[in-house]
Design a protein around this motif. Structure first.
Motif, PDB file in Angstrom:
ATOM      1  N   GLU A   1     -26.606 -32.313  30.128  1.00  0.00           N
ATOM      2  CA  GLU A   1     -25.704 -32.725  31.194  1.00  0.00           C
ATOM      3  C   GLU A   1     -25.771 -34.207  31.540  1.00  0.00           C
ATOM      4  OE1 GLU A   1     -25.555 -30.181  34.649  1.00  0.00           O
ATOM      5  OE2 GLU A   1     -26.312 -28.470  33.523  1.00  0.00           O
TER       6      GLU A   1
ATOM      7  N   ASN B   1     -29.942 -31.966  36.254  1.00  0.00           N
ATOM      8  CA  ASN B   1     -28.607 -31.405  36.033  1.00  0.00           C
ATOM      9  C   ASN B   1     -27.708 -31.698  37.230  1.00  0.00           C
ATOM     10  OD1 ASN B   1     -30.026 -29.683  37.748  1.00  0.00           O
ATOM     11  ND2 ASN B   1     -29.101 -27.830  36.949  1.00  0.00           N
ATOM     12  N   HIS B   2     -26.424 -31.375  37.092  1.00  0.00           N
ATOM     13  CA  HIS B   2     -25.427 -31.630  38.147  1.00  0.00           C
ATOM     14  C   HIS B   2     -25.471 -33.099  38.545  1.00  0.00           C
ATOM     15  CE1 HIS B   2     -25.953 -27.210  39.714  1.00  0.00           C
ATOM     16  NE2 HIS B   2     -25.963 -27.296  38.387  1.00  0.00           N
TER      17      HIS B   2
ATOM     18  N   ASN C   1     -20.364 -29.057  41.184  1.00  0.00           N
ATOM     19  CA  ASN C   1     -20.440 -29.902  39.988  1.00  0.00           C
ATOM     20  C   ASN C   1     -19.013 -30.195  39.529  1.00  0.00           C
ATOM     21  OD1 ASN C   1     -21.342 -31.301  37.781  1.00  0.00           O
ATOM     22  ND2 ASN C   1     -22.404 -29.590  36.815  1.00  0.00           N
TER      23      ASN C   1
ATOM     24  N   GLN D   1     -16.646 -31.441  37.540  1.00  0.00           N
ATOM     25  CA  GLN D   1     -16.571 -32.065  36.228  1.00  0.00           C
ATOM     26  C   GLN D   1     -15.217 -32.685  35.917  1.00  0.00           C
ATOM     27  OE1 GLN D   1     -18.784 -32.520  33.305  1.00  0.00           O
ATOM     28  NE2 GLN D   1     -19.987 -32.669  35.165  1.00  0.00           N
TER      29      GLN D   1
ATOM     30  N   ALA E   1     -11.809 -29.045  38.916  1.00  0.00           N
ATOM     31  CA  ALA E   1     -12.518 -27.978  38.219  1.00  0.00           C
ATOM     32  C   ALA E   1     -13.991 -28.122  38.570  1.00  0.00           C
ATOM     33  CB  ALA E   1     -12.305 -28.081  36.714  1.00  0.00           C
ATOM     34  N   ASP E   2     -14.514 -27.154  39.321  1.00  0.00           N
ATOM     35  CA  ASP E   2     -15.878 -27.192  39.823  1.00  0.00           C
ATOM     36  C   ASP E   2     -16.691 -26.100  39.130  1.00  0.00           C
ATOM     37  OD1 ASP E   2     -17.999 -28.032  41.322  1.00  0.00           O
ATOM     38  OD2 ASP E   2     -17.339 -27.130  43.203  1.00  0.00           O
ATOM     39  N   ILE E   3     -17.759 -26.491  38.429  1.00  0.00           N
ATOM     40  CA  ILE E   3     -18.571 -25.525  37.693  1.00  0.00           C
ATOM     41  C   ILE E   3     -19.330 -24.634  38.668  1.00  0.00           C
ATOM     42  CG2 ILE E   3     -20.485 -25.265  36.071  1.00  0.00           C
ATOM     43  CD1 ILE E   3     -19.615 -27.881  34.797  1.00  0.00           C
TER      44      ILE E   3
ATOM     45  N   GLN F   1     -21.969 -21.491  40.127  1.00  0.00           N
ATOM     46  CA  GLN F   1     -23.403 -21.223  40.073  1.00  0.00           C
ATOM     47  C   GLN F   1     -23.724 -20.066  39.127  1.00  0.00           C
ATOM     48  OE1 GLN F   1     -26.128 -22.718  41.644  1.00  0.00           O
ATOM     49  NE2 GLN F   1     -27.394 -21.299  40.525  1.00  0.00           N
TER      50      GLN F   1
ATOM     51  N   GLU G   1     -16.151 -19.783  37.910  1.00  0.00           N
ATOM     52  CA  GLU G   1     -15.745 -21.137  37.558  1.00  0.00           C
ATOM     53  C   GLU G   1     -14.474 -21.422  38.351  1.00  0.00           C
ATOM     54  OE1 GLU G   1     -17.817 -22.720  36.054  1.00  0.00           O
ATOM     55  OE2 GLU G   1     -18.786 -21.594  34.463  1.00  0.00           O
ATOM     56  N   GLU G   2     -14.459 -22.506  39.097  1.00  0.00           N
ATOM     57  CA  GLU G   2     -13.458 -22.690  40.148  1.00  0.00           C
ATOM     58  C   GLU G   2     -12.494 -23.828  39.838  1.00  0.00           C
ATOM     59  OE1 GLU G   2     -13.590 -24.157  44.845  1.00  0.00           O
ATOM     60  OE2 GLU G   2     -15.372 -23.357  43.861  1.00  0.00           O
TER      61      GLU G   2
ATOM     62  N   GLU H   1     -19.081 -19.664  46.947  1.00  0.00           N
ATOM     63  CA  GLU H   1     -18.870 -19.965  45.537  1.00  0.00           C
ATOM     64  C   GLU H   1     -17.450 -19.539  45.223  1.00  0.00           C
ATOM     65  OE1 GLU H   1     -20.539 -18.898  41.049  1.00  0.00           O
ATOM     66  OE2 GLU H   1     -21.840 -18.557  42.784  1.00  0.00           O
TER      67      GLU H   1
END
Length: 303
Positions: A70, A151-152, A242, A244, A258-260, A262, A266-267, A283
């Motif tokens: 990452e 990460n993140h 996160n 991305q 687009a937010d990864i 937990q 996947e959002e 989430e």
């Protein structure tokens, strides 16, 4: 029914970890980044691939940290005036990268005691935007975030491509800054308005009214006039884990991120000025409680 468009060279015998691809304004070239630090230009027909800049070259003293899955050059963006001679943004572009150099003082920190590496936003100025390779000097650091975990890290940076010259939105840089890593946002920064982590930031890279004087904080940012003195004025939206990728809908101008997730979701969510996307209380559309998603409850809107 697909064909190969272009080939990016291997890096030290390994396949390149391609991260981001953008169109260079006014240059009739596409640019692509590799996590280990290399930027390449690609002709529109894909036939010509040329090294443009190595962020990790020793003469820049950036020390790209690209260990693991990452970390590395997270993103890059060209100022919309990149190829327009005589404008403030002429020749300017930005890289967002993780670095192993943690000696300088960080502009943004977390409550945690660890500092595994830093994420830095850098401004480069090319003398000739249409040159085959970068011909400018060392980058200027806009800000530095001290990362507590590996990460993140960062996320995407980008200018609203739909903003017209002369409008307040033109030339403002959006910056995704993740929640610092580990899992579940253990430092509780995403909902903390005194922290830049877990947020989407919006800055004027050519301004000077930030705390360090190296960039500007737009007066139109939603929390600039917040009554609490420790609120981070750079915040455009909060509650991300996160972030991305983000982009603007060309039909209605809406911003989407687009937010990864937990563990479960996947959002992809719409983002408006001042929006709270919910993390780490939610989430996506589900409550996040004690490290788990509560799938028995759901809300209609994530922010």
């Amino acid at each position: 029914n697909f064909v190969e468009f272009a080939t990016i060279p291997d890096v030290k015998g390994e396949a390149p970890r391609l991260m981001h691809l953008v169109d260079g304004p006014g240059t009739r070239r596409i640019f692509v980044s590799v996590m280990t630090g290399q930027l390449y230009s690609i002709s529109y027909d894909g036939r010509v691939v040329t090294p443009y800049l190595d962020v990790n070259a020793p003469n820049w003293n950036v020390s790209v940290q690209s260990d693991g899955f990452e970390r590395g050059v997270q993103s890059f963006a060209f100022h919309p005036q990149f190829a327009q001679q005589g404008t403030p943004g002429y020749g300017r572009f930005y890289t967002y990268t993780d670095t192993s150099n943690v000696t300088p003082k960080a502009d943004f920190v977390t409550p945690g005691p660890k500092r595994t590496h830093d994420t830095v936003l850098l401004e480069w100025t090319a003398k000739t935007p249409t040159a085959a390779a970068y011909d400018g000097g060392a980058p200027r650091e806009l800000f530095r975030a001290a990362q507590p975990f590996g990460n993140h890290n960062g996320g995407q940076i980008g200018f609203d491509p739909l903003a017209k010259p002369g409008t307040p939105e033109f030339g403002l840089l959006y910056v995704g800054l993740a929640d610092g890593g580990s899992g579940g946002d253990p430092l509780n920064v995403a909902q903390n308005m005194s922290s830049a982590f877990g947020k989407i930031l919006r800055i004027d890279p050519l301004g000077t009214n930030s705390a360090n004087g190296r960039y500007g904080i737009p007066a139109s940012n939603p929390f600039v006039k917040d009554a609490k003195p420790d609120t981070v004025g750079e915040i455009y939206a909060l509650g991300v884990r996160n972030p991305q990728r983000f982009s603007w809908d060309t039909k209605d101008g809406r911003l989407y991120v687009a937010d990864i997730g937990q563990n479960a979701v996947e959002e992809i969510s719409p983002v408006t000025s001042g929006a709270n996307l919910g993390w780490n209380k939610w989430e996506a559309s589900f409550p996040y409680v004690n490290g788990q998603v509560d799938a028995s409850r759901q809300r209609d809107e994530p922010g």
